[in-house]
Design an enzyme around this catalytic site. Structure first.
Site, PDB file in Angstrom:
ATOM      1  N   ASN A 167      24.865 -18.209  85.363  1.00 21.99           N
ATOM      2  CA  ASN A 167      24.747 -18.505  83.925  1.00 21.99           C
ATOM      3  C   ASN A 167      24.058 -19.835  83.618  1.00 21.99           C
ATOM      4  OD1 ASN A 167      25.377 -17.069  81.679  1.00 21.99           O
ATOM      5  ND2 ASN A 167      27.576 -17.402  81.786  1.00 21.99           N
ATOM      6  N   ALA A 260      25.863 -10.330  75.972  1.00 24.67           N
ATOM      7  CA  ALA A 260      25.722  -9.085  76.738  1.00 24.67           C
ATOM      8  C   ALA A 260      26.080  -9.297  78.208  1.00 24.67           C
ATOM      9  CB  ALA A 260      24.296  -8.559  76.624  1.00 24.67           C
ATOM     10  N   GLY A 261      25.637 -10.426  78.751  1.00 26.10           N
ATOM     11  CA  GLY A 261      25.918 -10.710  80.169  1.00 26.10           C
ATOM     12  C   GLY A 261      27.405 -10.873  80.423  1.00 26.10           C
ATOM     13  N   ASP A 262      28.106 -11.456  79.464  1.00 22.29           N
ATOM     14  CA  ASP A 262      29.554 -11.655  79.620  1.00 22.29           C
ATOM     15  C   ASP A 262      30.287 -10.318  79.532  1.00 22.29           C
ATOM     16  OD1 ASP A 262      28.917 -14.397  79.606  1.00 22.29           O
ATOM     17  OD2 ASP A 262      29.043 -14.430  77.421  1.00 22.29           O
TER      18      ASP A 262
HETATM   19  O1  KDG Z   1      26.808 -15.791  77.132  1.00 19.64           O
HETATM   20  C1  KDG Z   1      26.647 -16.068  75.783  1.00 19.64           C
HETATM   21  C2  KDG Z   1      27.079 -17.467  75.642  1.00 19.64           C
HETATM   22  O2  KDG Z   1      26.365 -18.245  76.557  1.00 19.64           O
HETATM   23  C3  KDG Z   1      26.819 -18.086  74.339  1.00 19.64           C
HETATM   24  O3  KDG Z   1      27.160 -17.262  73.277  1.00 19.64           O
HETATM   25  C4  KDG Z   1      27.516 -19.398  74.164  1.00 19.64           C
HETATM   26  O4  KDG Z   1      28.897 -19.972  75.977  1.00 19.64           O
HETATM   27  C5  KDG Z   1      27.868 -20.164  75.396  1.00 19.64           C
HETATM   28  C6  KDG Z   1      26.968 -21.171  75.930  1.00 19.64           C
HETATM   29  O5  KDG Z   1      27.493 -22.131  76.475  1.00 19.64           O
HETATM   30  O6  KDG Z   1      25.752 -21.025  75.854  1.00 19.64           O
END
Ligand code: KDG
Length: 324
Positions: A167, A260-262
């Site tokens: 991520n 979507a990835g989560d």
């Molecule tokens: O995966 C989606 C998230 O990344 C986003 O909505 C917010 O957690 C977040 C981030 O830190 O970018």
């Protein structure tokens, strides 16, 4: 507790209409944060979940706690920090690239970014079936990194399985060296690894996919599977023992791709926890990810099993079949 995680939940101000943020006058208020999204997704799929975090002593902090709790996530370990605010971010949708969302963070110095190792007590993880974290939380600051690492070490010592999603957020992790420095300790401990084609390009350059997978595999020797998410191009799982399995994505109208990835991670992990095969996990994960992009907000569209089954029944006829 089936799954425990930690991270930051922010107030999400999602543009009411697609277009550049400077022209957007109306926003919809949601709450979201990668790890919490995954926990809420797992709760929707019937698992018990616990979230560790901090929020500000403000109205939005109350919204974060009450909305997350409404999904069934245990928020009793979310501390209220009177000295810092709840973080905020804005979502620009569909501009300049149709179907793509971009985020602008106002999270520096937020309550959650001030977490530290003391937020993690061993008893919060000891009873867990799985510990999940992503590369966002350790990128929030040294305290968050220490907290996430302590949780990962406790999970490891207690024999709790760990999943990790790289991520990578370029706004937080600037360059390749910093990204690798942040994610490597988690990759080393993870039993299940999620990453994305963009993350692989960022960490290992634009090499061919097999080379990139070989590079990440070296960093996660314990992982029984590495899952590479490629958005609209589907996903491929690389089990430690066995051949790679690919599943193409469902083609759906994209309203907001965030989350979507989560949702994908949640459905994949739910299948793993239920003892399902990797190909079934990929199929359900792709479906969950596709459902989430069809609406604004990361939490609100998270599907139940029934939603996933209904979606797949409607779509499978027009969907490319699972490829080996
Ligand atoms: O995966 C989606 C998230 O990344 C986003 O909505 C917010 O957690 C977040 C981030 O830190 O970018």
């Amino acid at each position: 507790m089936d799954v425990v995680s930690l991270g930051e939940v922010m107030v999400q101000m999602n543009a009411a209409e697609p277009g550049p943020l400077r022209a957007v006058r109306l926003f919809e208020r949601h709450i979201a944060g990668s790890e919490a999204n995954t926990l809420a997704g797992l709760s929707r799929l019937g698992f018990s979940t616990r979230f560790i975090s901090r929020v500000g002593d403000d109205e939005m902090g109350m919204a974060v706690v009450s909305e997350l709790s409404s999904y069934g996530v245990d928020t009793s370990c979310v501390k209220v920090d009177c000295t810092a605010p709840t973080g905020v971010y804005f979502v620009q949708r569909g501009y300049p690239i149709p179907g793509k969302s971009r985020v602008s963070y106002y999270r520096s110095g937020s309550a959650a970014s001030r977490m530290d190792a003391d937020d993690i007590r061993p008893e919060l993880l000891r009873d867990a079936g799985l510990f999940h974290v992503s590369g966002i939380t350790p990128a929030l600051g040294m305290g968050c990194r220490a907290a996430a690492l302590r949780a990962a070490m406790i999970a490891h010592d207690e024999g709790v399985r760990m999943s990790f999603d790289t991520n990578i957020r370029v706004q937080l992790l600037k360059n390749r060296d910093t990204a690798l420095e942040v994610v490597e300790p988690f990759l080393a401990l993870a039993d299940i690894v999620f990453t994305g084609s963009g993350d692989l390009d960022f960490m290992f350059g634009g090499e061919d996919r097999d080379h990139q997978v070989a590079m990440i595999r070296e960093l996660c020797p314990r992982a029984c599977v590495v899952v590479v998410k490629c958005g609209a191009r589907g996903a491929t799982a690389y089990p430690r023992d066995g051949n790679a399995l690919s599943a193409s994505a469902f083609s759906v109208p994209v309203v907001d791709e965030l989350g979507a990835g989560d949702a994908f991670d949640a459905a994949f992990l739910a299948c793993v926890l239920d003892g399902k095969d990797v190909d079934e996990a990929l199929l359900h994960a792709n479906a969950a990810g596709a459902i989430v992009v069809t609406a604004k907000g990361d939490l609100e569209p998270l599907p139940t099993w029934k939603d996933i089954e209904l979606f797949m029944a409607a779509y499978l006829g027009s969907r490319e079949t699972l490829m080996r």
